[in-house]
Design an enzyme around this catalytic site. Sequence first.
Site, mmCIF file in Angstrom:
data_model
loop_
_atom_site.group_PDB
_atom_site.id
_atom_site.type_symbol
_atom_site.label_atom_id
_atom_site.label_comp_id
_atom_site.label_asym_id
_atom_site.label_seq_id
_atom_site.Cartn_x
_atom_site.Cartn_y
_atom_site.Cartn_z
ATOM 1 N N ARG A 65 0.819 -1.215 0.000
ATOM 2 C CA ARG A 65 0.000 0.000 0.000
ATOM 3 C C ARG A 65 0.851 1.263 0.000
ATOM 4 O O ARG A 65 0.356 2.338 -0.335
ATOM 5 C CB ARG A 65 -0.946 0.014 1.207
ATOM 6 C CG ARG A 65 -2.014 -1.045 1.119
ATOM 7 C CD ARG A 65 -3.274 -0.673 1.841
ATOM 8 N NE ARG A 65 -3.070 -0.231 3.205
ATOM 9 C CZ ARG A 65 -4.074 0.100 4.012
ATOM 10 N NH1 ARG A 65 -5.311 0.038 3.589
ATOM 11 N NH2 ARG A 65 -3.829 0.487 5.241
ATOM 12 N N VAL A 104 -10.202 -0.664 -3.669
ATOM 13 C CA VAL A 104 -9.338 -1.821 -3.406
ATOM 14 C C VAL A 104 -8.380 -1.573 -2.244
ATOM 15 O O VAL A 104 -8.174 -0.445 -1.816
ATOM 16 C CB VAL A 104 -8.536 -2.209 -4.672
ATOM 17 C CG1 VAL A 104 -9.473 -2.552 -5.807
ATOM 18 C CG2 VAL A 104 -7.590 -1.085 -5.092
ATOM 19 N N GLU A 105 -7.791 -2.664 -1.750
ATOM 20 C CA GLU A 105 -6.818 -2.646 -0.653
ATOM 21 C C GLU A 105 -7.353 -1.935 0.592
ATOM 22 O O GLU A 105 -6.652 -1.181 1.255
ATOM 23 C CB GLU A 105 -5.492 -2.025 -1.109
ATOM 24 C CG GLU A 105 -4.771 -2.874 -2.142
ATOM 25 C CD GLU A 105 -3.365 -2.388 -2.450
ATOM 26 O OE1 GLU A 105 -2.871 -1.493 -1.740
ATOM 27 O OE2 GLU A 105 -2.761 -2.909 -3.401
ATOM 28 N N GLY A 106 -8.611 -2.184 0.899
ATOM 29 C CA GLY A 106 -9.256 -1.549 2.044
ATOM 30 C C GLY A 106 -10.065 -0.360 1.578
ATOM 31 O O GLY A 106 -9.502 0.684 1.254
#
Length: 751
Positions: A306, A434-436
């Site tokens: 991230r 995406v990614e949280g």
Amino acid sequence: MLGKFALKQFQALNNGISDTQRAALETGTVGYEASVFAGKPDWKGLLSLPAPELSPEEKSFLDNEVEELCRRIDDWKIRDELQDMPDDVWQFLKEKKFFGMIIPKEYGGLGFSAQAHSAVVTKIGTRSGTVAANTMVPNSLGPAELLSRYGTPEQKDHYLPRLADGREVPCFSLTSPQAGSDATNQKDDGVVFKNKVDGKLYIKLNWDKRYITLAPVATLFGIAFNLKDPEHLLGDKEAVGITLALIPAETPGIQKGLRHHPIGAPFQCGPHQGKDVVVPLDSIIGGPPYAGQGWSMLINCLSVGRSVSLPASSAASARLAARVTGAYSFVRNQFGMPLAKMEGVQEALARIGGLTYMIDAARTLPLQDLDLAHKAGKEARPAVSSAILKYHTTESARKISLDAMDIFAGKGVCDGPNNPVGMIYQGVPVGITVEGANILTRSMMVFGQAAFLAHPYTLKELKAARDNDAKAAGKLLRQHLCNIFNNVARSFVMGITNGWKSRAPQKGPDQKFYGRINRLSSAYACAANITMLALQGSLAKKERTSALLGDVFSNLYMASQVLRRYNYEGRKKEDTPLMQWAATQCLYQAEQAMYELIDNHPSKLARAFLKPIVFPFGRRMKKPSHELDRKVAEALSTPGGARDRLTAGMFIPKDSADFIARLEKAFDLAHKAFPHEQALLKAVRKGSLSQSQDHMKMIEEALDKKLIDGDTAKLLKETQEARNSVIAVDSFPANQNRKQAVPASAGAPKP
């Protein structure tokens, strides 16, 4: 007595944290952000860090392989016709080891730094979000990262060389219908059993995954699942926990072949299922010792990915939008002047420029933390700063895309090969989700992780609770209370002075910002500690309170990085408006969030206590001024160093058939022609030149009347032709497929 009381309080907090939550909250490392949380920004440490730099090998890769890749990309063809990358682009990515950027050289990878990885993704992203996504994922959270960190020697030797050269295309599968943002709610499972024939241990898996990038084309699946051991073949636990395994795509029982179609960026993404898939126990990443350790493994690696992927793609969108919108706003004329000269447009341009400057400033430090730690033989896992970046860079990219669309107006709305901002706008939801998901990241992760990792005492207090150490607990409580009292006093004094006379490491146009960050940082430490004390365990359910605490903290962090960027780039006068706009905006947003936090605090007592301490004279920060907006807009819409530095690292095509190449040419011509065009308008107002919608006719008349010379007439005609080419809108034959595009400059078809 104090020790026993403190221990009881700390144990109550510790007992309310599950093992899964603990893995998420305690995993990671912190740097500069810890000093902000403590109320005393470490300016000396921050500003003493070297400027980010790439190795000669990494620079060469950007200037050659990445440049060649970008030349090969036709993003409109990818998005509209193929809905995928063409075969030659796939092959080029594999041959040149784009999928192996993070894989060590000893396994055949490129072994690039985080800084280089980010630079590559950013440059590709300015050409195509689809190609950037397909390149980014194998180098982010996935098999390569997990294997490099946790894999057995046998797993590394077998898989990493194959991943590096593209023989294996990986995907990693976490999300399922029941486990989205709540990723630990895995219904996918695997059961350990002993084969009666060979006596070896195997796992029988069943899963249903979706939103998995590269799944439709993957040859190697990384799977997250809940491992069960009903026969206790591995140990005492029947429910072993979340586990990660690598499974070849040809394994019987795997069902794939469908794909999703993400809006605006048709990167390969889709669902897949597994029905009674049997794999050896050694398929677990890291082998049997890592059974049940999957969640902590993922969280550990997530902070690395991230820090690179989404901030890089956001920077790509921002740089592209800044360069093309700034140019278009000067080329496009309305009401006898360039759009860039209109105050309403300048306001939008200023947001684009200031937020672009902020995005690139904020994302640099976590990358350096990763690289410096790696060089020192240590590990960095920037969990807090990566959460800040994930939310704020993607949200800033969303705002930038909206402003760019507003300025391009109708041309931005009509999709086609000559619309450079439509794909940015369409691709924004991917980064947001995406990614949280951003709502989750803002309301739970930023402050939730900072309260443990960046706080000077929380982790130590939890350790004292687990160790049942009353003496340590009492000492920590005294230190914690002293810290609160000190920040209360500092907050009140600096609330009166607005940080005036506060320690500033630099003099000049950035000096006042250090004091204001000092003031709000102290106020934040005060408010955060009082809130944690007042709400204790119930704070976890007060998501809006947590979100606002995260907003204050994040904006102070980003404002600090803006000042750092201004310094390591040489404190250039041309860049001063960009620095001032970004720092002013961050501080304004930080104070607004602080005011809203206190005004809506769940504790009436905390509300009554904090307001006069933090805001003795009310709010002090202002938004960027109209004059500052004008200066930033001018920097974007004028050729020069500020514009070039702001958009450095993006791909700028040279082929005249490419819209951006034509826009760059028109932009340069428009600036050369501007004083002459203004002179013609002045002549029209005086009556010495006829007004006409036919610009070529006006130029000829001005030449005949000797108002301009031949060279000027040639420049004006060339400029108008370039302008017409740039402002033309894509169109397509009616009732026919969009693949048969009519060139934007062709105009209406002849009867």
